[in-house]
Design an enzyme around this catalytic site. Structure first.
Site: not given
Ligand code: NAP
Length: 314
Positions: A132, A135-136
């Site tokens: 993801c 997200c990261d």
């Protein structure tokens, strides 16, 4: 005993549905499933969930959601559903053989990111391996990352990652991308992003240090291997919705996602009245913890309205 609502799955969608259903006094039963807590359980810092300006780790966010749902009367049960019957009264069968019936059912079984299945990749999830970018990506500021995949997700993620990373390499197993032309043209115009064609990932390096420091690439035409140093490794090779249990009973799209939004009065309803879906099991597009939670809230409100309509008939 006939339950009011059963929620299958315990990620942010299921737990938010549980919170809302509990506050509506529906005494929901959440059946956690094999991947209790969902994809957030394998996410380290979550910095994009509103309300937590300092961020928090994925498992903590899930723990908070569980506590909040339980506080208002949700019952959370370990165990795995092995069979679902979408004819009223709806029935779920647990692995241990227990059968439970309900008036309304909320499906929040999520989708699982596809991984290559390499042992090194699995060991480094959360330590430089991620599925993801949204997200990261933030954690790879000024670093070098490798993205595997050739579809829309891979290209979108590569472009997003380049906002943070110094260099992005997209590794694709063919000589042609599957991604849409518009995304391809953005990719080829971007500085600092390159594509490694006709290569597959054989190994993710860094297991001993518990931190990704490279990948081994194999040329599928010549068979040659080389090491590509990098700090992060992102997978974008598709998601598989966890809908095996529902096949043949509710409508799924060509990729297996649950189809909702057919009923303008209850947008999370599936093709079966009284069966609702929320979170990544019905969302091939946004796939965020906050969108999952939002749709969980909607599913609980829809289930509440549906049950109310049953009570009016009774
Ligand atoms: P996808 O279109 O299925 O693409 C997956 C990619 O991963 C393909 O390029 C595939 O290679 C590659 N791949 C699959 N398994 C692999 C493996 N084991 N090793 C190496 N490579 C592998 O998945 P997606 O990109 O997640 O997109 C899913 C759906 O969402 C699509 O319909 C897409 O259009 C849509 N989507 C749209 C947008 C947008 O419109 N902005 C953004 C994201 C996703 P091959 O090409 O060789 O098969």
């Amino acid at each position: 005993m006939l339950r009011e609502v059963i929620i299958i799955g315990s990620g942010p969608a299921g737990l938010t549905a549980a919170l809302y259903a509990a506050r509506a006094d529906l005494k929901p039963l959440v059946i956690e499933g094999l991947e209790s807590g969902g994809q957030l359980m394998t996410t380290t810092d979550v910095e994009n969930f509103p309300g937590f300006p300092d961020g928090l780790i994925g498992p903590r966010l899930i723990e908070n959601m569980r506590r909040q749902a339980v506080k208002f009367g949700a019952e959370i049960m370990g165990g795995n559903v092995i069979k679902v019957d979408c004819k009223t009264p709806f029935q779920v069968t647990l692995e241990e053989g227990e059968e439970i019936q309900c008036k309304a059912m909320i499906l929040s079984t999520g989708a699982s990111a596809n991984y290559l299945g390499l042992e090194s990749e699995q060991k480094l999830i959360g330590h430089g391996v991620s599925a993801c970018a949204t997200c990261d990506a933030y954690f790879f500021r000024d670093q070098k990352v490798v993205v595997v995949g050739g579809g829309d997700s891979a290209i979108e993620e590569a472009i997003f990652l380049k906002r943070f990373a110094r260099e992005v390499k997209v590794v694709h197993r063919r000589d042609r991308l599957r991604a849409s032309k518009i995304l391809q043209s953005r990719l080829f115009k971007a500085d600092g992003i390159s594509v490694v064609w006709n290569h597959v990932i054989e190994e993710v390096l860094g297991v001993e240090d518990k931190k990704v420091n490279g990948v081994i690439l194999k040329d599928v035409t010549s068979g040659d291997r080389h090491e590509e140093p990098c700090d992060g490794f992102f997978l974008a090779i598709g998601h598989t919705p966890n809908t095996q249990l529902f096949k043949g009973q509710i409508d799924l799209d060509a990729n297996g996602f649950v189809i909702t939004q057919k009923n303008p009065h209850r947008e999370t309803e599936t093709s079966v009245a009284g069966v609702f879906a929320c979170g990544n099991v019905q969302d091939p597009l946004y796939k965020q913890a906050i969108t999952a939670a939002g749709s969980g809230c909607m599913a609980a409100l829809d289930a509440e309205r549906y049950i109310e309509s049953l009570n009016m008939i009774d």
